[in-house]
Each structure stands twice: as structure tokens, then as C-alpha cells.
Design a protein around this motif. Sequence first.
Motif, PDB file in Angstrom:
ATOM      1  N   GLY A  72      43.166  41.135  52.387  1.00  0.00           N
ATOM      2  CA  GLY A  72      44.062  40.226  51.658  1.00  0.00           C
ATOM      3  C   GLY A  72      43.360  38.932  51.276  1.00  0.00           C
ATOM      4  N   THR A  73      42.628  38.364  52.203  1.00  0.00           N
ATOM      5  CA  THR A  73      41.908  37.105  51.945  1.00  0.00           C
ATOM      6  C   THR A  73      40.786  37.329  50.938  1.00  0.00           C
ATOM      7  OG1 THR A  73      42.213  36.842  54.323  1.00  0.00           O
ATOM      8  CG2 THR A  73      41.067  35.079  53.177  1.00  0.00           C
ATOM      9  N   ILE A  74      40.137  38.467  51.045  1.00  0.00           N
ATOM     10  CA  ILE A  74      39.063  38.791  50.105  1.00  0.00           C
ATOM     11  C   ILE A  74      39.633  38.919  48.696  1.00  0.00           C
ATOM     12  CG2 ILE A  74      37.499  40.657  49.390  1.00  0.00           C
ATOM     13  CD1 ILE A  74      36.756  41.053  52.299  1.00  0.00           C
ATOM     14  N   VAL A  75      40.732  39.640  48.575  1.00  0.00           N
ATOM     15  CA  VAL A  75      41.353  39.861  47.263  1.00  0.00           C
ATOM     16  C   VAL A  75      41.815  38.533  46.658  1.00  0.00           C
ATOM     17  CG1 VAL A  75      43.460  40.790  46.221  1.00  0.00           C
ATOM     18  CG2 VAL A  75      41.988  42.273  47.558  1.00  0.00           C
ATOM     19  N   GLU A  76      42.385  37.700  47.503  1.00  0.00           N
ATOM     20  CA  GLU A  76      42.825  36.378  47.049  1.00  0.00           C
ATOM     21  C   GLU A  76      41.650  35.599  46.440  1.00  0.00           C
ATOM     22  OE1 GLU A  76      44.566  32.887  49.638  1.00  0.00           O
ATOM     23  OE2 GLU A  76      45.544  34.788  50.115  1.00  0.00           O
ATOM     24  N   ALA A  77      40.514  35.629  47.127  1.00  0.00           N
ATOM     25  CA  ALA A  77      39.331  34.916  46.639  1.00  0.00           C
ATOM     26  C   ALA A  77      38.831  35.521  45.323  1.00  0.00           C
ATOM     27  CB  ALA A  77      38.227  34.949  47.691  1.00  0.00           C
ATOM     28  N   LEU A  78      38.852  36.851  45.248  1.00  0.00           N
ATOM     29  CA  LEU A  78      38.384  37.520  44.017  1.00  0.00           C
ATOM     30  C   LEU A  78      39.224  37.073  42.823  1.00  0.00           C
ATOM     31  CD1 LEU A  78      37.870  41.200  45.270  1.00  0.00           C
ATOM     32  CD2 LEU A  78      36.065  39.613  44.560  1.00  0.00           C
ATOM     33  N   ILE A  79      40.536  37.063  43.000  1.00  0.00           N
ATOM     34  CA  ILE A  79      41.460  36.708  41.923  1.00  0.00           C
ATOM     35  C   ILE A  79      41.303  35.244  41.549  1.00  0.00           C
ATOM     36  CG2 ILE A  79      43.937  36.458  41.361  1.00  0.00           C
ATOM     37  CD1 ILE A  79      43.047  39.357  41.495  1.00  0.00           C
ATOM     38  N   HIS A  80      41.153  34.419  42.561  1.00  0.00           N
ATOM     39  CA  HIS A  80      41.033  32.980  42.364  1.00  0.00           C
ATOM     40  C   HIS A  80      39.751  32.638  41.589  1.00  0.00           C
ATOM     41  CE1 HIS A  80      42.022  28.876  43.334  1.00  0.00           C
ATOM     42  NE2 HIS A  80      40.767  28.673  43.680  1.00  0.00           N
ATOM     43  N   ARG A  81      38.690  33.380  41.868  1.00  0.00           N
ATOM     44  CA  ARG A  81      37.381  33.041  41.300  1.00  0.00           C
ATOM     45  C   ARG A  81      37.087  33.743  39.985  1.00  0.00           C
ATOM     46  NH1 ARG A  81      33.717  33.270  46.847  1.00  0.00           N
ATOM     47  NH2 ARG A  81      35.168  32.035  48.098  1.00  0.00           N
ATOM     48  N   ASN A 112      33.318  43.108  56.625  1.00  0.00           N
ATOM     49  CA  ASN A 112      33.758  41.719  56.476  1.00  0.00           C
ATOM     50  C   ASN A 112      33.346  40.893  57.693  1.00  0.00           C
ATOM     51  OD1 ASN A 112      34.993  39.429  55.549  1.00  0.00           O
ATOM     52  ND2 ASN A 112      37.073  40.093  56.069  1.00  0.00           N
ATOM     53  N   ASP A 113      32.033  40.831  57.954  1.00  0.00           N
ATOM     54  CA  ASP A 113      31.566  39.981  59.057  1.00  0.00           C
ATOM     55  C   ASP A 113      31.206  38.600  58.542  1.00  0.00           C
ATOM     56  OD1 ASP A 113      29.451  40.952  57.606  1.00  0.00           O
ATOM     57  OD2 ASP A 113      28.224  41.509  59.331  1.00  0.00           O
ATOM     58  N   ASP A 114      30.853  38.527  57.263  1.00  0.00           N
ATOM     59  CA  ASP A 114      30.550  37.247  56.626  1.00  0.00           C
ATOM     60  C   ASP A 114      31.358  37.222  55.337  1.00  0.00           C
ATOM     61  OD1 ASP A 114      29.501  35.328  54.894  1.00  0.00           O
ATOM     62  OD2 ASP A 114      27.458  35.552  55.665  1.00  0.00           O
ATOM     63  N   PHE A 115      32.424  36.424  55.333  1.00  0.00           N
ATOM     64  CA  PHE A 115      33.403  36.438  54.251  1.00  0.00           C
ATOM     65  C   PHE A 115      32.756  36.225  52.877  1.00  0.00           C
ATOM     66  CE2 PHE A 115      36.399  34.059  51.541  1.00  0.00           C
ATOM     67  CZ  PHE A 115      37.368  35.031  51.381  1.00  0.00           C
ATOM     68  N   GLU A 116      31.915  35.179  52.747  1.00  0.00           N
ATOM     69  CA  GLU A 116      31.331  34.863  51.444  1.00  0.00           C
ATOM     70  C   GLU A 116      30.446  35.998  50.937  1.00  0.00           C
ATOM     71  OE1 GLU A 116      31.999  32.592  49.268  1.00  0.00           O
ATOM     72  OE2 GLU A 116      33.437  31.574  50.554  1.00  0.00           O
ATOM     73  N   ARG A 117      29.700  36.596  51.876  1.00  0.00           N
ATOM     74  CA  ARG A 117      28.835  37.702  51.479  1.00  0.00           C
ATOM     75  C   ARG A 117      29.669  38.895  51.023  1.00  0.00           C
ATOM     76  NH1 ARG A 117      28.180  40.650  55.243  1.00  0.00           N
ATOM     77  NH2 ARG A 117      29.022  42.345  54.034  1.00  0.00           N
ATOM     78  N   ALA A 118      30.778  39.156  51.749  1.00  0.00           N
ATOM     79  CA  ALA A 118      31.646  40.289  51.411  1.00  0.00           C
ATOM     80  C   ALA A 118      32.247  40.095  50.012  1.00  0.00           C
ATOM     81  CB  ALA A 118      32.747  40.439  52.457  1.00  0.00           C
ATOM     82  N   VAL A 119      32.727  38.887  49.728  1.00  0.00           N
ATOM     83  CA  VAL A 119      33.301  38.604  48.403  1.00  0.00           C
ATOM     84  C   VAL A 119      32.224  38.754  47.330  1.00  0.00           C
ATOM     85  CG1 VAL A 119      34.353  36.820  46.938  1.00  0.00           C
ATOM     86  CG2 VAL A 119      35.119  37.091  49.309  1.00  0.00           C
ATOM     87  N   ALA A 120      31.058  38.188  47.593  1.00  0.00           N
ATOM     88  CA  ALA A 120      29.973  38.256  46.614  1.00  0.00           C
ATOM     89  C   ALA A 120      29.565  39.700  46.338  1.00  0.00           C
ATOM     90  CB  ALA A 120      28.776  37.443  47.108  1.00  0.00           C
ATOM     91  N   ILE A 127      31.452  42.343  46.422  1.00  0.00           N
ATOM     92  CA  ILE A 127      32.451  42.993  45.568  1.00  0.00           C
ATOM     93  C   ILE A 127      32.366  42.421  44.148  1.00  0.00           C
ATOM     94  CG2 ILE A 127      34.909  43.480  45.261  1.00  0.00           C
ATOM     95  CD1 ILE A 127      35.174  43.229  48.343  1.00  0.00           C
ATOM     96  N   GLN A 128      32.129  41.117  44.045  1.00  0.00           N
ATOM     97  CA  GLN A 128      31.955  40.520  42.713  1.00  0.00           C
ATOM     98  C   GLN A 128      30.771  41.175  41.991  1.00  0.00           C
ATOM     99  OE1 GLN A 128      31.819  36.331  44.017  1.00  0.00           O
ATOM    100  NE2 GLN A 128      33.455  35.936  42.529  1.00  0.00           N
ATOM    101  N   GLY A 129      29.735  41.461  42.752  1.00  0.00           N
ATOM    102  CA  GLY A 129      28.557  42.119  42.184  1.00  0.00           C
ATOM    103  C   GLY A 129      28.883  43.511  41.664  1.00  0.00           C
ATOM    104  N   ILE A 130      29.700  44.236  42.407  1.00  0.00           N
ATOM    105  CA  ILE A 130      30.085  45.601  42.015  1.00  0.00           C
ATOM    106  C   ILE A 130      30.913  45.546  40.727  1.00  0.00           C
ATOM    107  CG2 ILE A 130      31.514  47.581  42.682  1.00  0.00           C
ATOM    108  CD1 ILE A 130      30.762  46.701  45.668  1.00  0.00           C
ATOM    109  N   ILE A 131      31.831  44.579  40.651  1.00  0.00           N
ATOM    110  CA  ILE A 131      32.669  44.441  39.448  1.00  0.00           C
ATOM    111  C   ILE A 131      31.798  44.047  38.255  1.00  0.00           C
ATOM    112  CG2 ILE A 131      34.558  43.123  38.393  1.00  0.00           C
ATOM    113  CD1 ILE A 131      35.725  42.821  41.276  1.00  0.00           C
ATOM    114  N   GLY A 132      30.874  43.130  38.487  1.00  0.00           N
ATOM    115  CA  GLY A 132      29.971  42.698  37.422  1.00  0.00           C
ATOM    116  C   GLY A 132      29.153  43.863  36.876  1.00  0.00           C
ATOM    117  N   ALA A 133      28.670  44.714  37.782  1.00  0.00           N
ATOM    118  CA  ALA A 133      27.870  45.867  37.369  1.00  0.00           C
ATOM    119  C   ALA A 133      28.712  46.839  36.546  1.00  0.00           C
ATOM    120  CB  ALA A 133      27.287  46.565  38.595  1.00  0.00           C
ATOM    121  N   ALA A 134      29.959  47.047  36.974  1.00  0.00           N
ATOM    122  CA  ALA A 134      30.856  47.969  36.236  1.00  0.00           C
ATOM    123  C   ALA A 134      31.146  47.418  34.851  1.00  0.00           C
ATOM    124  CB  ALA A 134      32.149  48.168  37.023  1.00  0.00           C
ATOM    125  N   ARG A 135      31.300  46.119  34.742  1.00  0.00           N
ATOM    126  CA  ARG A 135      31.549  45.510  33.423  1.00  0.00           C
ATOM    127  C   ARG A 135      30.343  45.654  32.517  1.00  0.00           C
ATOM    128  NH1 ARG A 135      34.599  40.189  35.743  1.00  0.00           N
ATOM    129  NH2 ARG A 135      36.719  41.020  35.658  1.00  0.00           N
TER     130      ARG A 135
END
Length: 184
Positions: free
Chosen positions: A18-27, A162-170, A172-180
Motif C-alpha cells: 500500500g505504501t509503495i503504491v501510494e509513492a508510485l502514484i504520488h511520484r 521491501n527491505d529498503d523502501f526507496e530501493r523497492a519503489v525505484a 518498480i519505477q524502473g520496470i514501468i519505465g522500461a515497459a513504456r
Amino acid sequence: MMDPIIVIVSGPGGAGKGTIVEALIHRDSKLWLSRSWTTRIQREGESDDAYVFVQRAEFEKHIADNGFLEWTEFLGNLYGSPRPSVDSGLDIVLEIELHGAQQVKQSHPEAILVFVRPPSREEQQRRLQGRGDPEHHVVERLRKAEDEEREGAVLADVVVINDDFERAVAEIQGIIGAARAERR
Ligand code: 5GP
């Protein structure tokens, strides 16, 4: 218009999805979070818009009307993602459990399934207890996590710890960026 990318974020309760998704949407203003329906009772302190909270009869009527992209029963309650009605041009994020994720993968094989794992069972338990679930729910969810993690390892396109929140978000952002980039 290009088809939206569908990102499914799944994982056991207390993994921190939930926290990860929130950050993804926010950013990322190009992401849209689908709001699920549930028959679960709203938790104390839980935001009114965490879900569309409905009675079972209303949920069942929406199933009969073919109103869900996917739905499932999870620990005695119904959860479902309504079919997105407008094509906003935004990419779609679904935060759902694995059975629903499988349904989406069947209808949309190109969807990206990200499975988030908690760093440890102890940390997961601490997070579950921290959000005010009754203790027997915590125990039930911890037990369920064992199966979910086994299935997640098989079904997911990528497993994120999800041991390091920022790394986990980054990650997933990387995966989305690659798909785009691939879509262009
Ligand atoms: P919770 O009761 O903790 O809010 O959610 C229980 C589980 O249901 C979580 O794994 C959550 O991701 C999942 N979930 C939430 N919404 C949906 C949905 O629309 N469909 C499915 N299949 N699972 C959902």
C-alpha cells in the motif's frame, strides 16, 4: 491512443505494498490507481476512500452485471476491481491479491505482475499488528503469506523485497519505465 500499461502490485498483507503504491502514484502523474470494491468492514482509522465499501448484495449484483475486471473472496470478504470506464490515457495500477492478479494476467497477458515481499516474517507481523487488525486476523494473514509467497514466486514477473523502501519503489519505477520505452 496507446493501450495503457497495467501494473499489478500483489503480495501478502503487511508487505508494505500500500505504501509503495501510494509513492508510485504520488511520484508519477501518468499512473492511475484503481479503487477496489470490498465487502470488508472499514478498519478503524482507515480512509473512507481506501475502498468502495459495499454490502455483499450490491457486490454480487455488480458481478452479475459483469462490472468487475476481476474479483475474488479473500479471508471471507469479497474484493474486486471495477472495469475502468474511461480511457484517460493513464497507465493503470491494481493493488490486488494473487487470485485476482491471475485473472488479470489471463485477460491481459501483457500486464506486469509485481510481487512485493516483506523483509521478514517478524517485520510483517509488526506491520500487521500496527494497523489495528484483531490478533486472529494477524495470525490468519501470516499463515496465508506462506502460500502467497510460494505462488507469487511462480506467477510474478518480478519479485521485489521491501527491505529498503526507496530501493523497492525505484525498482518498480524502473520496470514501468522500461515497459513504456518498449511500447513506443
Ligand atoms: P485488505 O483487507 O488488507 O485491505 O486486503 C486484503 C487483500 O485483498 C490484499 O492482498 C489486497 O491487495 C487485496 N485486494 C484489495 N483489493 C482487491 C481487488 O480489487 N481484487 C483482488 N483480487 N484483491 C484485492
